[in-house]
Design a protein around this motif. Sequence first.
Motif, PDB file in Angstrom:
ATOM      1  N   GLY A 190       0.821  -1.204   0.000  1.00 48.40           N
ATOM      2  CA  GLY A 190       0.000   0.000   0.000  1.00 48.40           C
ATOM      3  C   GLY A 190       0.852   1.250   0.000  1.00 48.40           C
ATOM      4  N   GLU A 191       0.198   2.379   0.248  1.00 53.95           N
ATOM      5  CA  GLU A 191       0.899   3.649   0.217  1.00 53.95           C
ATOM      6  C   GLU A 191       0.338   4.590   1.268  1.00 53.95           C
ATOM      7  OE1 GLU A 191      -1.907   5.592  -3.328  1.00 53.95           O
ATOM      8  OE2 GLU A 191       0.148   4.945  -3.771  1.00 53.95           O
ATOM      9  N   SER A 192       1.148   5.546   1.678  1.00 56.89           N
ATOM     10  CA  SER A 192       0.731   6.513   2.681  1.00 56.89           C
ATOM     11  C   SER A 192      -0.207   7.541   2.074  1.00 56.89           C
ATOM     12  CB  SER A 192       1.966   7.206   3.259  1.00 56.89           C
ATOM     13  OG  SER A 192       1.585   8.286   4.081  1.00 56.89           O
ATOM     14  N   LYS A 193      -1.086   8.097   2.935  1.00 56.79           N
ATOM     15  CA  LYS A 193      -1.985   9.155   2.486  1.00 56.79           C
ATOM     16  C   LYS A 193      -1.341  10.530   2.618  1.00 56.79           C
ATOM     17  CE  LYS A 193      -5.222   7.778   5.294  1.00 56.79           C
ATOM     18  NZ  LYS A 193      -6.496   7.756   6.058  1.00 56.79           N
ATOM     19  N   LEU A 194      -0.087  10.593   3.151  1.00 60.73           N
ATOM     20  CA  LEU A 194       0.581  11.867   3.351  1.00 60.73           C
ATOM     21  C   LEU A 194       0.888  12.516   2.011  1.00 60.73           C
ATOM     22  CD1 LEU A 194       1.943  13.884   5.283  1.00 60.73           C
ATOM     23  CD2 LEU A 194       4.056  12.555   5.026  1.00 60.73           C
ATOM     24  N   GLY A 195       0.458  13.745   1.847  1.00 61.11           N
ATOM     25  CA  GLY A 195       0.715  14.487   0.618  1.00 61.11           C
ATOM     26  C   GLY A 195       0.754  15.977   0.893  1.00 61.11           C
ATOM     27  N   GLY A 196       0.774  16.766  -0.173  1.00 66.05           N
ATOM     28  CA  GLY A 196       0.866  18.217  -0.035  1.00 66.05           C
ATOM     29  C   GLY A 196      -0.274  18.813   0.767  1.00 66.05           C
ATOM     30  N   ASN A 197      -1.487  18.334   0.532  1.00 64.33           N
ATOM     31  CA  ASN A 197      -2.643  18.871   1.257  1.00 64.33           C
ATOM     32  C   ASN A 197      -2.544  18.608   2.750  1.00 64.33           C
ATOM     33  OD1 ASN A 197      -3.809  19.806  -1.109  1.00 64.33           O
ATOM     34  ND2 ASN A 197      -5.000  17.942  -1.429  1.00 64.33           N
ATOM     35  N   GLU A 198      -2.054  17.413   3.100  1.00 57.91           N
ATOM     36  CA  GLU A 198      -1.917  17.070   4.519  1.00 57.91           C
ATOM     37  C   GLU A 198      -0.850  17.928   5.191  1.00 57.91           C
ATOM     38  OE1 GLU A 198      -2.175  14.857   2.101  1.00 57.91           O
ATOM     39  OE2 GLU A 198      -4.165  14.073   2.605  1.00 57.91           O
ATOM     40  N   ILE A 199       0.221  18.232   4.476  1.00 51.34           N
ATOM     41  CA  ILE A 199       1.288  19.071   5.030  1.00 51.34           C
ATOM     42  C   ILE A 199       0.782  20.484   5.285  1.00 51.34           C
ATOM     43  CG2 ILE A 199       3.541  20.124   4.555  1.00 51.34           C
ATOM     44  CD1 ILE A 199       4.242  17.569   2.996  1.00 51.34           C
ATOM     45  N   VAL A 200       0.031  21.033   4.326  1.00 56.34           N
ATOM     46  CA  VAL A 200      -0.543  22.371   4.499  1.00 56.34           C
ATOM     47  C   VAL A 200      -1.516  22.385   5.674  1.00 56.34           C
ATOM     48  CG1 VAL A 200      -2.028  24.123   3.445  1.00 56.34           C
ATOM     49  CG2 VAL A 200      -0.248  23.021   2.082  1.00 56.34           C
ATOM     50  N   SER A 201      -2.339  21.345   5.790  1.00 59.91           N
ATOM     51  CA  SER A 201      -3.290  21.265   6.896  1.00 59.91           C
ATOM     52  C   SER A 201      -2.562  21.183   8.236  1.00 59.91           C
ATOM     53  CB  SER A 201      -4.197  20.038   6.728  1.00 59.91           C
ATOM     54  OG  SER A 201      -4.994  20.153   5.572  1.00 59.91           O
ATOM     55  N   PHE A 202      -1.449  20.443   8.252  1.00 61.70           N
ATOM     56  CA  PHE A 202      -0.660  20.325   9.475  1.00 61.70           C
ATOM     57  C   PHE A 202      -0.137  21.693   9.911  1.00 61.70           C
ATOM     58  CE2 PHE A 202       3.477  20.051  11.508  1.00 61.70           C
ATOM     59  CZ  PHE A 202       3.197  19.235  12.594  1.00 61.70           C
ATOM     60  N   LEU A 203       0.420  22.454   8.975  1.00 63.04           N
ATOM     61  CA  LEU A 203       0.976  23.770   9.304  1.00 63.04           C
ATOM     62  C   LEU A 203      -0.114  24.718   9.797  1.00 63.04           C
ATOM     63  CD1 LEU A 203       3.490  24.189   6.352  1.00 63.04           C
ATOM     64  CD2 LEU A 203       4.022  23.690   8.743  1.00 63.04           C
ATOM     65  N   LYS A 204      -1.267  24.669   9.169  1.00 67.35           N
ATOM     66  CA  LYS A 204      -2.386  25.512   9.613  1.00 67.35           C
ATOM     67  C   LYS A 204      -2.823  25.120  11.020  1.00 67.35           C
ATOM     68  CE  LYS A 204      -4.401  26.551   5.070  1.00 67.35           C
ATOM     69  NZ  LYS A 204      -5.594  26.338   4.183  1.00 67.35           N
ATOM     70  N   GLY A 205      -2.912  23.815  11.263  1.00 64.73           N
ATOM     71  CA  GLY A 205      -3.314  23.343  12.586  1.00 64.73           C
ATOM     72  C   GLY A 205      -2.303  23.713  13.647  1.00 64.73           C
ATOM     73  N   LEU A 206      -1.007  23.625  13.306  1.00 67.68           N
ATOM     74  CA  LEU A 206       0.045  23.980  14.244  1.00 67.68           C
ATOM     75  C   LEU A 206      -0.059  25.446  14.652  1.00 67.68           C
ATOM     76  CD1 LEU A 206       2.684  23.431  15.772  1.00 67.68           C
ATOM     77  CD2 LEU A 206       3.918  23.839  13.629  1.00 67.68           C
ATOM     78  N   LEU A 207      -0.267  26.304  13.680  1.00 68.20           N
ATOM     79  CA  LEU A 207      -0.390  27.731  13.978  1.00 68.20           C
ATOM     80  C   LEU A 207      -1.643  28.027  14.795  1.00 68.20           C
ATOM     81  CD1 LEU A 207       0.725  29.233  10.527  1.00 68.20           C
ATOM     82  CD2 LEU A 207       2.022  29.163  12.666  1.00 68.20           C
ATOM     83  N   THR A 208      -2.711  27.281  14.522  1.00 74.61           N
ATOM     84  CA  THR A 208      -3.940  27.465  15.296  1.00 74.61           C
ATOM     85  C   THR A 208      -3.720  27.081  16.762  1.00 74.61           C
ATOM     86  OG1 THR A 208      -5.337  27.039  13.369  1.00 74.61           O
ATOM     87  CG2 THR A 208      -6.351  26.757  15.530  1.00 74.61           C
ATOM     88  N   LEU A 209      -3.043  25.964  16.979  1.00 73.44           N
ATOM     89  CA  LEU A 209      -2.743  25.544  18.351  1.00 73.44           C
ATOM     90  C   LEU A 209      -1.835  26.543  19.046  1.00 73.44           C
ATOM     91  CD1 LEU A 209      -2.190  21.691  18.033  1.00 73.44           C
ATOM     92  CD2 LEU A 209      -4.052  22.847  19.220  1.00 73.44           C
ATOM     93  N   PHE A 210      -0.859  27.054  18.330  1.00 70.16           N
ATOM     94  CA  PHE A 210       0.060  28.034  18.897  1.00 70.16           C
ATOM     95  C   PHE A 210      -0.692  29.296  19.332  1.00 70.16           C
ATOM     96  CE2 PHE A 210       2.898  31.739  18.155  1.00 70.16           C
ATOM     97  CZ  PHE A 210       3.803  31.508  19.198  1.00 70.16           C
ATOM     98  N   ALA A 211      -1.686  29.683  18.550  1.00 73.44           N
ATOM     99  CA  ALA A 211      -2.439  30.900  18.841  1.00 73.44           C
ATOM    100  C   ALA A 211      -3.483  30.715  19.927  1.00 73.44           C
ATOM    101  CB  ALA A 211      -3.113  31.413  17.567  1.00 73.44           C
ATOM    102  N   THR A 212      -3.883  29.446  20.180  1.00 81.68           N
ATOM    103  CA  THR A 212      -4.997  29.224  21.105  1.00 81.68           C
ATOM    104  C   THR A 212      -4.615  28.469  22.363  1.00 81.68           C
ATOM    105  OG1 THR A 212      -5.594  27.189  19.911  1.00 81.68           O
ATOM    106  CG2 THR A 212      -6.672  29.231  19.219  1.00 81.68           C
ATOM    107  N   THR A 213      -3.348  28.110  22.522  1.00 79.74           N
ATOM    108  CA  THR A 213      -2.951  27.365  23.714  1.00 79.74           C
ATOM    109  C   THR A 213      -1.878  28.132  24.490  1.00 79.74           C
ATOM    110  OG1 THR A 213      -1.259  26.123  22.469  1.00 79.74           O
ATOM    111  CG2 THR A 213      -3.435  25.134  22.680  1.00 79.74           C
TER     112      THR A 213
END
Length: 213
Positions: A190-213
């Motif tokens: 099989g193959e991983s689902k990790l791709g460009g969209n997941e990386i962008v979502s990760f960065l957005k989520g990281l910044l959201t956590l940084f701003a709210t925690t």
Amino acid sequence: RFSGIDFEIIIIDDGSPDGTQEVAQQLEKIYGSDKILFLFPSGTAYIHGMKYATGDFIVIMDADLSHHVRLHVICPVFLIKPIVYRKQKEGNFDIVSGTRYKGNGGVYGWDLKRKLISRGANFLTQVLLRPGASDLTGSFRLYRKEVLQKLMEKCVSKGYVFQMEMIVRARQLGFTVGEVPISFVDRVYGESKLGGNEIVSFLKGLLTLFATT
């Protein structure tokens, strides 16, 4: 019952392209639905699986057997008592998290790009969030069931950010987290689902956590 521990294995297929569905259905036929429960989630896989879990602790791991604890053990049941369950008992931890970046943990079978992405993601989380845990993006963890339920109520992220938020929220709520070294071996099929969209979502989520925690 295995080595003094009552267990059940719940396999949840959330659309992974690695052939999980076929293998899980075969295991269910062999061992019976009382030990092997195969589910199609109608929402978040963790929430769906938690509804069916009957034990006091829930161990979550990738179904492709990429997660190995120290020695290269390949059966998920073997992972519970020798290392993870013992660690929980030693410190009475609410969560025991597998770490690829501490002790004799490591990653095997990834190319340089995948390693850089993983290392970079963890470096950013350490700098921005100060979580007190060395591996925020791994998914091999043991939770007290009631702790997992409380965290699921607080967490809003999806995808790869979800694992990171679970640890951050656990620290906020005062839950204790222990770590055990794991070896992560890339999947053979099989193959991983990790791709460009997941990386962008990760960065957005990281910044959201940084701003709210």
